[in-house]
Design a protein around this motif. Structure first.
Motif, mmCIF file in Angstrom:
data_model
loop_
_atom_site.group_PDB
_atom_site.id
_atom_site.type_symbol
_atom_site.label_atom_id
_atom_site.label_comp_id
_atom_site.label_asym_id
_atom_site.label_seq_id
_atom_site.Cartn_x
_atom_site.Cartn_y
_atom_site.Cartn_z
ATOM 1 N N VAL A 233 0.827 -1.212 0.000
ATOM 2 C CA VAL A 233 0.000 0.000 0.000
ATOM 3 C C VAL A 233 0.860 1.260 0.000
ATOM 4 C CG1 VAL A 233 -1.625 1.360 1.378
ATOM 5 C CG2 VAL A 233 -1.990 -1.099 1.091
ATOM 6 N N PHE A 234 1.919 1.266 0.817
ATOM 7 C CA PHE A 234 2.746 2.467 0.964
ATOM 8 C C PHE A 234 4.010 2.411 0.095
ATOM 9 C CE2 PHE A 234 0.328 2.210 4.998
ATOM 10 C CZ PHE A 234 -0.399 3.387 4.847
ATOM 11 N N GLN A 235 4.030 1.474 -0.837
ATOM 12 C CA GLN A 235 5.051 1.406 -1.892
ATOM 13 C C GLN A 235 6.472 1.247 -1.362
ATOM 14 O OE1 GLN A 235 4.505 4.616 -4.716
ATOM 15 N NE2 GLN A 235 2.303 4.308 -4.841
ATOM 16 N N THR A 236 6.616 0.421 -0.333
ATOM 17 C CA THR A 236 7.958 0.106 0.168
ATOM 18 C C THR A 236 8.290 -1.380 -0.034
ATOM 19 O OG1 THR A 236 7.020 -0.187 2.395
ATOM 20 C CG2 THR A 236 8.023 1.957 1.891
ATOM 21 N N ALA A 237 7.430 -2.100 -0.739
ATOM 22 C CA ALA A 237 7.655 -3.538 -0.932
ATOM 23 C C ALA A 237 8.708 -3.785 -2.003
ATOM 24 C CB ALA A 237 6.355 -4.231 -1.318
ATOM 25 N N TYR A 238 9.575 -4.736 -1.718
ATOM 26 C CA TYR A 238 10.551 -5.228 -2.702
ATOM 27 C C TYR A 238 10.396 -6.747 -2.739
ATOM 28 C CZ TYR A 238 14.966 -6.285 -5.062
ATOM 29 O OH TYR A 238 15.904 -6.747 -5.948
ATOM 30 N N TRP A 239 10.059 -7.264 -3.908
ATOM 31 C CA TRP A 239 9.818 -8.698 -4.029
ATOM 32 C C TRP A 239 11.081 -9.383 -4.522
ATOM 33 C CZ3 TRP A 239 5.633 -9.464 -1.458
ATOM 34 C CH2 TRP A 239 4.637 -8.487 -1.448
ATOM 35 N N PRO A 240 11.718 -10.208 -3.694
ATOM 36 C CA PRO A 240 12.995 -10.829 -4.056
ATOM 37 C C PRO A 240 12.874 -11.795 -5.217
ATOM 38 C CG PRO A 240 12.113 -11.794 -2.047
ATOM 39 C CD PRO A 240 11.237 -10.629 -2.366
ATOM 40 N N GLU A 241 13.926 -11.877 -5.984
ATOM 41 C CA GLU A 241 14.002 -12.855 -7.075
ATOM 42 C C GLU A 241 14.162 -14.256 -6.494
ATOM 43 O OE1 GLU A 241 13.534 -12.084 -10.172
ATOM 44 O OE2 GLU A 241 13.494 -9.900 -9.876
ATOM 45 N N LYS A 242 14.067 -15.248 -7.347
ATOM 46 C CA LYS A 242 14.076 -16.643 -6.911
ATOM 47 C C LYS A 242 15.297 -16.985 -6.055
ATOM 48 C CE LYS A 242 13.837 -21.408 -8.605
ATOM 49 N NZ LYS A 242 13.736 -22.287 -9.797
ATOM 50 N N ASN A 243 16.481 -16.584 -6.493
ATOM 51 C CA ASN A 243 17.709 -16.934 -5.768
ATOM 52 C C ASN A 243 18.352 -15.715 -5.101
ATOM 53 O OD1 ASN A 243 17.735 -19.771 -6.459
ATOM 54 N ND2 ASN A 243 18.292 -19.143 -8.541
ATOM 55 N N GLU A 244 17.548 -14.739 -4.733
ATOM 56 C CA GLU A 244 18.076 -13.516 -4.133
ATOM 57 C C GLU A 244 18.141 -13.673 -2.612
ATOM 58 O OE1 GLU A 244 17.654 -8.713 -4.899
ATOM 59 O OE2 GLU A 244 15.949 -10.026 -5.295
ATOM 60 N N TRP A 245 19.342 -13.965 -2.099
ATOM 61 C CA TRP A 245 19.585 -14.140 -0.660
ATOM 62 C C TRP A 245 20.780 -13.275 -0.285
ATOM 63 C CZ3 TRP A 245 16.448 -16.732 2.590
ATOM 64 C CH2 TRP A 245 15.537 -17.635 2.043
ATOM 65 N N PRO A 246 20.571 -11.976 -0.093
ATOM 66 C CA PRO A 246 21.704 -11.064 0.134
ATOM 67 C C PRO A 246 22.374 -11.270 1.488
ATOM 68 C CG PRO A 246 19.640 -9.933 0.517
ATOM 69 C CD PRO A 246 19.275 -11.280 -0.042
ATOM 70 N N GLU A 247 23.626 -10.824 1.570
ATOM 71 C CA GLU A 247 24.306 -10.751 2.857
ATOM 72 C C GLU A 247 23.628 -9.677 3.697
ATOM 73 O OE1 GLU A 247 26.658 -12.551 4.070
ATOM 74 O OE2 GLU A 247 27.346 -13.686 2.327
#
Length: 285
Positions: A233-247
């Motif tokens: 709703v407040f446009q702060t969502a980031y949808w990770p990619e399939k293999n996106e596992w950041p440090e």
């Protein structure tokens, strides 16, 4: 209710710790079986130790909160009972509606958590407390503690508004708290097991890991705890990619390893030299 009822505080601590032990251990088993990252055994030991400290202080804070509400006579201004609104005589359907009502209460409550969380990243003093949690580089279902002072922030910015605008689910509170506790540990777990498409409603470890990411393009993202709806709703969502596992962690603050470092994290001048309004937030997220 006594101002300092040691027995009640002890009971609250024991019940809270029992839930943490059960669900953190379940998620730890998933981490070991289906790992996204493997972390040191020492990080799990630190996690257990810091949870004991945090829950002990939390029991004290939440007891004083309850005593204060009773003493001040603070009662709800508005009460909405989803348990009554969503009710039928059909036992099967009614059980499903009971679960739905519990989810609706959690989503409403997460609205207040979402804005509290954004404040923790925007207000320097709140950030210094919250940064204790974000400094964790070996993030697991056990090693995911917050600073001991954060129950004070939750009480003022989440619990009190929810007390004034009260929402009943009709679900036994212990059941609701059990589900929320499980999600709290799953959301910080380093396992590849996640909620998949359900992530577009309910937060999980893959969604929340983005919030802890060291990557600059992940900053100011995924603030929600129980639900991802408010981020959408407040446009702060980031949808990770399939293999996106950041440090994860903070570039300018190492994870506290000792009890002193953990307790004194927000107040240690060695960590926050010359801290002033506007400092320590942008660079650390």
């Amino acid at each position: 209710m006594h101002v300092l009822d040691v027995n009640q505080m002890t009971q609250l601590f024991v019940k809270s710790f029992e839930l943490v032990v059960v669900f953190a251990t379940i998620c730890a088993a998933l981490e070991l079986t289906f790992p996204a990252y493997r972390y040191s055994f020492a990080s799990y030991v630190r996690g257990v130790r810091n949870w004991i400290i945090r829950l002990g202080f939390g029991a004290f804070v939440w007891h004083l909160y309850a005593v204060s509400l009773a003493w001040l006579g603070i009662k709800p201004i508005v009460t909405i009972d989803f348990g009554t609104l969503l009710h039928t005589d059909n036992a099967v359907i009614n059980n499903g509606l009971a679960v739905l009502s519990g989810v609706l209460v959690a989503i409403v409550g997460d609205f207040f958590y979402y804005w509290m969380h954004r404040a923790q990243h925007a207000v320097p003093f709140l950030w210094r407390m919250h940064a204790t949690h974000h400094s964790i580089r070996e993030l697991t279902a056990w090693n995911c503690h917050h600073h001991i002072s954060e129950p004070l922030v939750y009480a003022a910015l989440v619990a009190l508004p929810l007390r004034l605008f009260h929402f009943e689910s009709g679900v036994v509170p212990v059941v609701a708290m059990t589900l929320i506790t499980f999600q709290a540990h799953l959301s910080h777990s380093s396992t590849r097991i996640n909620l998949g498409p359900l992530r577009y409603i309910i937060g999980d470890n893959k969604f929340h890991r983005i919030h802890h990411s060291l990557e600059p393009h992940h900053r100011r993202r995924n603030y929600g705890f129980f639900t991802t709806l408010w981020d959408t709703v407040f446009q702060t969502a980031y949808w990770p990619e399939k293999n996106e596992w950041p440090e994860v962690g903070l570039r300018d603050q190492p994870e506290p390893l000792t009890v002193r470092d953990y307790v004194m994290f927000p107040f240690d001048r060695r960590r926050w030299p010359g801290a002033k309004v506007g400092s320590g937030v942008e660079a650390g997220e």
